[in-house]
Design a protein around this motif. Structure first.
Motif, PDB file in Angstrom:
ATOM      1  N   PHE A  91      45.084  38.269  36.052  1.00 33.00           N
ATOM      2  CA  PHE A  91      44.501  39.332  36.894  1.00 33.00           C
ATOM      3  C   PHE A  91      45.444  40.350  36.771  1.00 33.00           C
ATOM      4  O   PHE A  91      45.302  41.445  36.677  1.00 33.00           O
ATOM      5  N   THR A 143      32.184  39.387  37.554  1.00 35.39           N
ATOM      6  CA  THR A 143      32.286  38.942  36.491  1.00 35.39           C
ATOM      7  C   THR A 143      31.169  38.175  35.945  1.00 35.39           C
ATOM      8  O   THR A 143      30.712  37.960  35.044  1.00 35.39           O
ATOM      9  N   THR A 159      37.926  39.129  35.145  1.00 33.52           N
ATOM     10  CA  THR A 159      38.114  40.245  36.023  1.00 33.52           C
ATOM     11  C   THR A 159      37.040  41.210  35.089  1.00 33.52           C
ATOM     12  O   THR A 159      37.223  41.488  34.077  1.00 33.52           O
ATOM     13  N   ASN A 195      41.428  35.907  29.155  1.00 37.05           N
ATOM     14  CA  ASN A 195      40.599  36.827  29.935  1.00 37.05           C
ATOM     15  C   ASN A 195      39.634  37.768  28.886  1.00 37.05           C
ATOM     16  O   ASN A 195      40.070  38.551  28.217  1.00 37.05           O
ATOM     17  N   ARG A 242      33.695  46.321  44.012  1.00 41.24           N
ATOM     18  CA  ARG A 242      34.078  45.556  42.919  1.00 41.24           C
ATOM     19  C   ARG A 242      32.811  45.229  42.158  1.00 41.24           C
ATOM     20  O   ARG A 242      31.644  45.034  42.598  1.00 41.24           O
ATOM     21  N   ASP A 263      40.120  43.400  45.185  1.00 41.65           N
ATOM     22  CA  ASP A 263      40.014  43.126  43.546  1.00 41.65           C
ATOM     23  C   ASP A 263      39.116  42.199  43.201  1.00 41.65           C
ATOM     24  O   ASP A 263      38.128  41.885  43.593  1.00 41.65           O
ATOM     25  N   HIS A 264      39.719  41.088  42.670  1.00 41.21           N
ATOM     26  CA  HIS A 264      39.045  39.938  41.748  1.00 41.21           C
ATOM     27  C   HIS A 264      38.621  39.011  42.952  1.00 41.21           C
ATOM     28  O   HIS A 264      39.213  38.819  44.171  1.00 41.21           O
TER      29      HIS A 264
END
Length: 576
Positions: free
Chosen positions: A245, A449, A437, A499, A446, A110-111
Motif C-alpha cells: 500500500f 477494491t 488498493t 498490486n 475510500r 485508506d485501505h
C-alpha cells in the motif's frame, strides 16, 4: 350492482400503513413512521444488528418514513449492504471525533485490512501516540453512549462547496467541481459535516463494536466482519500488505494524482495519456523486479506459485512475468492446476450439497506434489489431464523441464501451504496478485477494491461469456465466500505482492460498465447493487479506452490484449 361489488372511496387516507415482511407477517403503524420505528416496535428478533431495509425493492435507511403500504425486508450487519452501512457510519464517527480532538491535522482513511478494518493515517502532523489513540477511542465510545443522531441534509451543491472551501478541504472542493447534480447529501454529527457514498445508521448508539489499534505510522479502525457481526477479529500480520500500500501511495505521488478530483483534472486537461503511460511503466517495473528476484533465486526456486482473488488480472500478470523471465534467459513452463481436479464424484460438496470446485479437496494434491518433485529433479513425467465433459481425470502429456526452466502454477490455492505439503517451501516462489488498493474519492471516502474487481468482472463477463451484469452480480457473493475461505487467509505467505490496480481504471471502465448496469431489471435484488455501482461511477469523467496499452492488465477485461494468444514454450512436451 351488488353491495360487495361497489367501489368505496375514502375521503381521507387511512391513518395507518402496513408493511409486509418476507416471512408473511404484517406490521401496522402510523403513516409516516420510520422503518426503524415499525420494525423495532414489532419486537422482531434479528440474527445480527439491524442496519437498514429493502423497501419496495429499494435500499433505504432506517430513518426512511413509510407513507404507503410496502414490502419490507430488514437488512442486518450480516449482509453486504448492512456491513457497508455500519462501516461507513463508523468512519464518519471517527472523522467527527478526530476533528474535535485534533484541529490542526487531517485524517486519511485508506485501505482495508482483511480481518475487518481500515488503515488510517494522520496528515500534516506526527502519528498519534498510544496515549492519543486511547484518548480518541475513549471519546468515540463516549459519543456512542450518548446515542447522538446522524442528521441527513440535502443542500445545494454550492453551499457544500463553500463549506468545504471554508474548512480548507481542497480535495472535496475539487471533486465536487465535476458533480453534475445540483445538490449534495451531507450528514451531520454535532458541528461536523461530510458527504458519504451511501447510507448510514440513525445514530451513534448503533456503533458499539469497534477498536483502534496502532500499525506502522498509522492505526487501524477495526470493526466486525459479517460472519461475526458483534465481534472484533484478531489483527493478523499485515506487514507485507502495508508495504504494498505504501508503494502504491508513492506511485500516486509520482503521478500527481491524489484523488478522483485530480484524476478528473488530468482527463479534462488532456494530460491523461501521460498518467496512463507512467502507471503502466510503474507496473512493468514491479514485474521486472519480481522476475529479477526469481532469477537470482535460481536454481533453488524452481516453482513459481501465483494466487489472488477473482478479476485481479492474474492471467495477464503471469504472461508478463513469463516475458520478463524469458528476457533473463529463464524459460517458464506453465502447469495448469485445472488438470489436477479429482474425478467429479470425489469432489467435496458445500453446505448446499453442490460440488465445491474451489475446495482444496477438489485437487489431487498428492499427484500434483509427486509430479512437481519429479519435474524439478529433471525426470520425465506424464502429467494429468482433466476431461471436463466426462468429469474424469485422464493421462496427459509427457514432459521434462530443462535446467534453465521454472514451473509456473496459477490458481486460487497457490499460497496455501497444504496444497504442496511435501514440496520444500524454499524451492517455491509465491506471489500474491490482487487489485489491493484504489484511488479514493478523497481522504475520508475510500473506494473498495472489491468494487473495482466486480466492475472489471462485469465488463469481462459480458464481452467473453455473454453474461448480463445481473448474472455476474448474482454470482459475486458466492465468489467472495470462496475468496475469504481459500485466498485471503494465506496472502501473507507470499514472497512478493503485485498490486494490479491502475489509477485510471474506473474512468476507463465507466463507459463500458454503465450500459450493462442500467440493464439490470428494477425490482431484482441485483438492481440495488447495480444502482450503487452506477452512483460510484458518476464521480468519474470517462477515459477513452483507446489510450490503454495493448499489454495492459486492464485489457484482460476490456479486450484487445496483445497477450491473449501468448503461450509459454511447449517444446518440452512429448505428446503420447
Amino acid at each position: 350492482m351488488k353491495d360487495e361489488d361497489k367501489i368505496i372511496i375514502h375521503e381521507c387516507p387511512r391513518k395507518n400503513v402496513e408493511i409486509f415482511l418476507p416471512d408473511g407477517r404484517v406490521i401496522q403503524g402510523p403513516r409516516g413512521s420510520t422503518v426503524e420505528t415499525l420494525l423495532k416496535n414489532a419486537g422482531l428478533d434479528f440474527v445480527a444488528p439491524l442496519m437498514g431495509a429493502i423497501v419496495n425493492s429499494d435500499l433505504r435507511e432506517l430513518t426512511y418514513p413509510i407513507e404507503i403500504d410496502a414490502r419490507v425486508r430488514p437488512v442486518t450487519m450480516a449482509e453486504a449492504d448492512g456491513a457497508r452501512i455500519y462501516r461507513r457510519s463508523l468512519t464518519f464517527l471517527l472523522e467527527a471525533a478526530f476533528e474535535e480532538l485534533y484541529h490542526d491535522c487531517a485524517l486519511a482513511v485508506d485501505h482495508s485490512v482483511s480481518s475487518g478494518g481500515f488503515y488510517c493515517e494522520v496528515v500534516g502532523n506526527k502519528p498519534l501516540s498510544q496515549e492519543d489513540l486511547d484518548h480518541l477511542n475513549a471519546y468515540m465510545q463516549t459519543l456512542v453512549t450518548a446515542d447522538l443522531p446522524f442528521e441527513r441534509l440535502q443542500v445545494p451543491l454550492q453551499e457544500a462547496v463553500d463549506y468545504f472551501k471554508q474548512k480548507g478541504e481542497e480535495e472535496k472542493v475539487n471533486l465536487l467541481k465535476y458533480r453534475t447534480k445540483a445538490h449534495l447529501m451531507l450528514y451531520r454529527l454535532g458541528e461536523h459535516r461530510d458527504y458519504h457514498h451511501g447510507y448510514m445508521v440513525p445514530s451513534t448508539g448503533y456503533l458499539k463494536w469497534f477498536d483502534l489499534t496502532r500499525l506502522g505510522d498509522g492505526f487501524v479502525l477495526r470493526f466486525p466482519r459479517r460472519h461475526a457481526p458483534t465481534q472484533i477479529q484478531p489483527l493478523p500480520n499485515t506487514n507485507r500488505l502495508l508495504e504494498t500500500f505504501q508503494t502504491y501511495g508513492s506511485w500516486l505521488n509520482r503521478l500527481g494524482i491524489a484523488s478522483i478530483g485530480t484524476l478528473n483534472d488530468a482527463i479534462q486537461a488532456d494530460r491523461i495519456r501521460e498518467v496512463v503511460l507512467v502507471s503502466e511503466a510503474l507496473q512493468e517495473q514491479k514485474i521486472a523486479e519480481i522476475a529479477r528476484e526469481i532469477a537470482e533465486a535460481q536454481p533453488h526456486k524452481k516453482i513459481v506459485l501465483i494466487a489472488g482473488p477473482s478479476s485481479s488480472g492474474k492471467t495477464t500478470f503471469a504472461k508478463r512475468l513469463a516475458i520478463q523471465l524469458l528476457a533473463r534467459g529463464i524459460s517458464p513452463f506453465a502447469l495448469e492446476l485445472d488438470n489436477y481436479f479429482v474425478d467429479r464424484e470425489k469432489t467435496p460438496k458445500d453446505e448446499e450439497g453442490k460440488f465445491d470446485f474451489e475446495s482444496l479437496g477438489a485437487l489431487n494434491t498428492t499427484a500434483l506434489s509427486d509430479h512437481l518433485q519429479r519435474l524439478i529433479r529433471g525426470e520425465e513425467v506424464q502429467l494429468l489431464r482433466f476431461n471436463f465433459h466426462s468429469g474424469l481425470s485422464e493421462t496427459g502429456d509427457v514432459v521434462r523441464i530443462g535446467k534453465d526452466q521454472v514451473i509456473i502454477l496459477e490458481g486460487i490455492h497457490g499460497l496455501n501451504p497444504n496444497m504442496l505439503p511435501i514440496i520444500p517451501t524454499d524451492s517455491t516462489f509465491r506471489i500474491y496478485c490482487s487489485c489491493m488498493t484504489q484511488l479514493n474519492l478523497d481522504r475520508q471516502n475510500r473506494i473498495s477494491t472489491t468494487d473495482s474487481r466486480l466492475i472489471r468482472r462485469i465488463v469481462r463477463d459480458a464481452r467473453e461469456r455473454g453474461y448480463s451484469a445481473r448474472q455476474t452480480i448474482f454470482q459475486w457473493e458466492s465468489v467472495r465466500r470462496g475468496e475469504k475461505r481459500n485466498i485471503f487467509p494465506y496472502q501473507e505467505y507470499a514472497d512478493e505482492m503485485f498490486n494490479s490496480a491502475l489509477v485510471f481504471e474506473l474512468a476507463a471502465l465507466k463507459s463500458l460498465a454503465e450500459p450493462l448496469l442500467r440493464q439490470v431489471p428494477f425490482g431484482s435484488p441485483e438492481n440495488i447493487e447495480a444502482k450503487r455501482l452506477l452512483a460510484l461511477l458518476e464521480w468519474f469523467l470517462p477515459l477513452d479506452v483507446d489510450l490503454i496499452p495493448d499489454n495492459s492488465i486492464l485489457r484482460e477485461f476490456i479486450g484487445g490484449s496483445i497477450l491473449k494468444g501468448f503461450r509459454l514454450w511447449e517444446s518440452n512436451i512429448n505428446s503420447q
